[in-house]
Design an enzyme around this catalytic site. Structure first.
Site, PDB file in Angstrom:
ATOM      1  N   GLY A 436       0.787  -1.141  -0.071  1.00  0.00           N
ATOM      2  CA  GLY A 436      -0.255   0.108   0.052  1.00  0.00           C
ATOM      3  C   GLY A 436       0.704   1.253   0.006  1.00  0.00           C
ATOM      4  O   GLY A 436       0.233   2.367   0.231  1.00  0.00           O
ATOM      5  N   GLY A 438       2.600   2.148  -2.594  1.00  0.00           N
ATOM      6  CA  GLY A 438       2.706   2.703  -3.978  1.00  0.00           C
ATOM      7  C   GLY A 438       3.819   2.365  -4.728  1.00  0.00           C
ATOM      8  O   GLY A 438       4.406   2.930  -5.729  1.00  0.00           O
ATOM      9  N   LYS A 439       4.417   1.110  -4.451  1.00  0.00           N
ATOM     10  CA  LYS A 439       5.686   0.540  -5.353  1.00  0.00           C
ATOM     11  C   LYS A 439       5.082   0.321  -6.639  1.00  0.00           C
ATOM     12  O   LYS A 439       5.821   0.654  -7.636  1.00  0.00           O
ATOM     13  CB  LYS A 439       6.070  -0.789  -4.695  1.00  0.00           C
ATOM     14  CG  LYS A 439       6.609  -0.569  -3.138  1.00  0.00           C
ATOM     15  CD  LYS A 439       6.966  -2.004  -2.665  1.00  0.00           C
ATOM     16  CE  LYS A 439       5.909  -3.163  -2.669  1.00  0.00           C
ATOM     17  NZ  LYS A 439       4.792  -2.615  -1.782  1.00  0.00           N
ATOM     18  N   THR A 440       3.985  -0.295  -7.113  1.00  0.00           N
ATOM     19  CA  THR A 440       3.753  -0.529  -8.344  1.00  0.00           C
ATOM     20  C   THR A 440       3.391   0.650  -9.135  1.00  0.00           C
ATOM     21  O   THR A 440       3.831   0.816 -10.224  1.00  0.00           O
ATOM     22  CB  THR A 440       2.463  -1.458  -8.266  1.00  0.00           C
ATOM     23  OG1 THR A 440       2.803  -2.696  -7.558  1.00  0.00           O
ATOM     24  CG2 THR A 440       2.146  -1.985  -9.735  1.00  0.00           C
ATOM     25  N   SER A 756      15.264  -8.899  17.512  1.00  0.00           N
ATOM     26  CA  SER A 756      14.979  -7.395  17.933  1.00  0.00           C
ATOM     27  C   SER A 756      14.371  -7.616  19.275  1.00  0.00           C
ATOM     28  O   SER A 756      14.379  -6.200  20.123  1.00  0.00           O
ATOM     29  CB  SER A 756      14.433  -6.753  16.881  1.00  0.00           C
ATOM     30  OG  SER A 756      13.080  -6.997  16.627  1.00  0.00           O
ATOM     31  N   LYS A 799       9.700   0.765  12.602  1.00  0.00           N
ATOM     32  CA  LYS A 799       9.286   0.615  14.186  1.00  0.00           C
ATOM     33  C   LYS A 799       9.420   1.924  14.785  1.00  0.00           C
ATOM     34  O   LYS A 799       8.419   2.232  15.634  1.00  0.00           O
ATOM     35  CB  LYS A 799      10.548  -0.172  14.856  1.00  0.00           C
ATOM     36  CG  LYS A 799      10.722  -1.520  14.304  1.00  0.00           C
ATOM     37  CD  LYS A 799      12.059  -2.142  14.991  1.00  0.00           C
ATOM     38  CE  LYS A 799      12.184  -3.683  14.532  1.00  0.00           C
ATOM     39  NZ  LYS A 799      13.447  -4.223  14.907  1.00  0.00           N
TER      40      LYS A 799
END
Length: 849
Positions: A436, A438-440, A756, A799
């Site tokens: 979600g 916006g990579k594509t 972590s 994080k």
């Protein structure tokens, strides 16, 4: 049965008239007719032309003898009716045996035979007929003849124009050769008549006769050259002896077998031998019929196909020529304009030559045609011109996406080098980040910024490597791989190609698509990419590949090594507010018909939607919540025909209900043993509670909450460190011997793992052992060691943003993670205090202060 002889009856109408005249007594108006004692036989020879006479009356050496049936076989002349002299002329026969009662036409060609026939015809018309042992002997001696033959009456003697003589004989009685009285000018011998045994009246013999009739009938039915009337004739033969003779004469058996039948004195033995020969001939007839039908079926299909093809050709000619020729010419015309490599040009030429030789109805025609069609459609060496205006490219990227400065800088660097050098291999970029963000869509913006065509290939759930490399064209339904299909669609060899969800490629028995991608995404190899369907090398080096993924750990190591990884972290609240104002709200207004209406949504309202109604790194859920708000506004306007100018905070609860998420839980001071950690997931950062409680019992550590092995080991490491440094932290050593520690991480249905949470679990255990509460508003993340060191961790930005969303104020980090904080926009982390530590002692001093 003698198929060729019967065929003469069924196929030649004029000869058939003649045969019917012999068999059935068809009187007619023939110029020459004659009745013979004991038979109703009439001859109508003058009505036949020479060709038909030759067809019916072949030479003795060439013809298949055709026995003719006297219908009154029950009234055959007995020995008392004819006076058979003790000495008779002898007629040697080739290829056949004459049986008593059977009528047989023979063309006589040898001089001795002609003289014997003429002499007998002048006297009593009786002659002895004997079969030759070897039909190949042209001038037989006495030793070349069988010992037993048949006395025959010459029914008709016909002189032929070529000098030959044709006789029609009817067998009368079996005889045995006594002494040879003369060899010149023809054979003459003393004859010893053999007694004919009367047919038995018992049921066994009747069964033999019935079986012979059935077998002969079956053979007639299986033989297409024998008319069906022959079976009627068989049924009407009542004399058992004549039936045996007639069927024996028509057998398609060896001459020796027929001679044995003639020589056998016992009628029952003769019937048994005949039945065995009939069984053999029936099997042969069945096999022959099977093969004939099979061949006929195949031939009929070929004839039908040929006929239809001829009709189709005629139709095509009427419509203006053959479609096949037009298609080939169109392909050749297209090929003239293509700029393809020599190998591709040669392959196309060979394919066209092959296509020209093939008929369109053949199965391989469509295979060759589709292959050539693909070659013509592929954009061989066809490229779009790149836009080298860096300012314009930056403007487009900034307009389409807010933030993402690192990606934008990389694209501008690529354009700058391309502008200076003029040509370079395209980089293989890989955007890693939560869903979600916006990579594509970023890939589409890149294509727009540099002026290239855009194509997207979704790899999620892909299992078959043939989807990448294509199927071999010989398979039914074969297609090229998705790479070439995409290039064929956009008609450019240098598009921006998005390989979406590259981390979700599957592997099973059909192959490993991620391994097939190695060739595609390797700049040193992809200029010779080989597709199984195309069977030629294709240059992919100019394609700008952009892969997207959520989790880098799920990408095959060899494939990951070929990618230029660019990490895209989640959005801060401030970034989401800007994205909502610039992109999401205008898009939803237009989608809901509110584009022309003037009302605004303030920053405080958007921030409340983000904090109280969403928990995500991207903006998809925010987009859905804004869509719900727009639907409410659309309903209000449709009902009241007016809208409030501003959406207030009070309207949100009316539209979306009570807040789904609250940050108060993180701000409240918890009981001792509870610490707040920071976790990274593939959907972004998250908050993690760690709870520890003490109970009386044996020394033990219980771990629950669906923890992975690494987290379990971190908990054991933390406990061991505290146990070995108990006095330093004011912890009673005896507590480790008589207390049971239970460490739990809530949301047990969610698997958790990673190092972590090490300092968080140590702080939780120390809080429970000392009875001191962990400072509120505090979160921490870091790996621990037995020596008391704090090690750096990854996913820091996600994080930190998760802590900011949760309303936390202080964060403990390893000192080596300070550089990661420097990469975050200072405005996004305003209000957060960071503690950078080197040892676990420093962690406890801050957390339990």
């Amino acid at each position: 049965m003698r198929g060729r002889a019967i065929n003469l009856i069924s196929n030649n109408k004029r000869v058939n008239t003649f045969i019917n005249g012999i068999i059935f007594g068809d009187i007619g108006k023939a110029p020459e007719k004659r009745t013979f004692p004991g038979n109703w036989c009439y001859f109508v020879m003058d009505k036949l032309n020479m060709k038909e006479k030759k067809l019916f009356l072949a030479t003795e050496e060439e013809m298949d003898f055709m026995p003719i049936i006297p219908l009154n076989e029950s009234d055959n002349e007995s020995l008392n009716d004819i006076d058979i002299p003790a000495e008779l002329p002898v007629l040697p026969l080739r290829n056949t045996v004459l049986f008593p009662g059977v009528v047989l036409p023979i063309t006589v060609g040898r001089d001795k035979s002609i003289k014997a026939v003429n002499e007998a015809y002048k006297t009593d018309k009786l002659i002895g007929v004997i079969a030759q042992k070897d039909s190949g002997v042209e001038d037989p001696a006495i030793t070349d003849l069988e010992k037993i033959g048949t006395v025959a009456r010459i029914i008709k003697l016909i002189k032929m124009p070529d000098g030959g003589t044709t006789v029609i004989l009817q067998g009368k009685h079996r005889f045995q050769v006594g002494a040879i009285t003369s060899e010149d000018p023809y054979f003459k011998a003393q004859v010893i008549l053999l007694e004919e045994e009367q047919a038995p009246k018992n049921q066994d013999f009747q069964a033999y006769i019935s079986n012979i009739k059935d077998l002969a009938t079956q053979i007639i039915q299986l033989s297409p050259n024998i008319p069906s009337e022959a079976s009627i004739i068989l049924k009407n033969i009542e004399n058992p002896a004549f039936l045996i003779h007639f069927v024996s004469s028509n057998l398609n058996s060896d001459l020796q077998d027929k001679q044995k039948l003639l020589e056998d004195p016992k009628i029952q033995s003769r019937a048994d031998m005949l039945m065995q020969l009939l069984q053999k001939e029936l099997q042969f007839a069945e096999l022959k019929n099977k093969l004939t039908n099979k061949t006929k079926t195949e031939l009929d299909k070929q004839q039908r196909d040929y006929f239809l093809q001829q009709q189709l050709k005629s139709i095509k000619d009427e419509l203006g020529g053959d479609t096949n020729e037009r298609e080939v010419k169109e392909m050749q015309k297209k090929a003239e304009t293509k700029k393809w490599p020599a190998a591709a040009k040669d392959a196309f030429r060979k394919g066209i030559e092959k296509l020209e030789r093939m008929h369109p109805s053949t199965p391989d025609y469509s295979v060759v045609y589709n292959h050539l069609d693909l070659m013509l459609d592929l954009p061989w060496e066809e490229y779009t011109d790149d836009s080298y205006d860096l300012k314009k490219a930056k403007k487009i990227l900034d307009h389409d996406h807010y933030g993402m400065d690192k990606v934008k800088e990389r694209i501008l660097e690529y354009l700058a080098v391309l502008k200076l050098k003029g040509d370079m291999k395209s980089p293989i970029l890989c955007f890693i980040g939560p869903p979600g963000i916006g990579k594509t869509s970023l890939g589409k913006s890149i294509a727009s910024a540099i002026g290239r065509k855009y194509v997207r290939i979704s790899l999620g759930g892909l299992h078959d490597e043939s989807e990448i490399r294509g199927h071999r064209k010989t398979y039914i339904g074969a297609m090229p791989g998705r790479i070439l299909q995409s290039l064929r669609k956009v008609r450019s060899s240098n598009p921006v190609m998005i390989l979406d969800e590259v981390d979700k490629v599957g592997t099973d028995f059909r192959g490993d698509p991620s391994s097939a991608l190695l060739e595609v995404l390797d700049p040193e190899q992809n200029h010779t990419f080989y597709d199984n369907y195309l069977e030629l090398e294709y240059d992919l080096s100019k394609v700008l590949f952009v892969a997207t993924a959520n989790d880098i750990n799920h990408i095959q190591p060899a494939l990951r090594d070929r990618l230029e990884i660019i990490d895209l972290s989640g959005y801060a609240v401030e970034e989401k507010i800007e994205i909502a104002k610039r992109h999401l709200i205008p898009k939803q207004k237009e989608a809901h018909g509110l584009k022309d209406l003037d009302f605004r949504i303030g920053d405080r309202v958007i921030e409340k939607i983000i904090q109280d109604y969403t928990r995500e790194s991207g903006v998809r859920e925010l987009d859905r919540q804004l869509a719900a708000l727009m639907r409410f506004e659309a309903k209000e306007y449709a009902t009241k025909e007016k809208l409030k100018p501003t959406v207030s905070l009070g309207d949100l609860e009316k539209v979306m209900g009570k807040p789904r998420y609250s940050n108060d839980i993180y701000k409240v001071a918890n009981m001792p043993g509870v610490a707040v950690g920071l976790a990274w997931t593939y959907v972004g950062g998250d908050i993690l509670f760690v709870e520890t409680s003490l109970s009386d019992g044996k020394a033990d550590l219980k771990l629950t909450g669906n923890l992975g092995n690494v987290m379990k080991e971190s908990a054991v490491t933390a406990l061991t460190y505290l146990q070995s440094n108990a006095k330093k932290f004011d912890i009673e050593p005896e507590i480790f011997l008589n207390k049971t520690l239970h460490l739990h991480v809530p949301e047990g249905a969610v698997p958790k793992d990673g190092p972590s949470a090490g300092i968080t679990m140590m702080a939780s255990i120390a809080s429970a052992l000392t009875g001191k509460r962990v400072k509120p508003y505090l979160a921490m993340t870091g790996e621990i060691t037995l020596r008391g060191q704090v090690l750096p961790v990854g996913g820091v930005k996600e994080k930190i943003l998760a802590a900011k969303r949760a309303g936390l104020k202080e964060i403990i980090l390893c000192w080596q993670n300070e550089k990661d904080i420097g990469e975050i926009d200072s405005s996004f982390i305003k209000g957060l205090k960071f503690h950078y530590v080197r040892t676990m002692q420093q962690v406890l001093e801050i957390a339990l202060a």
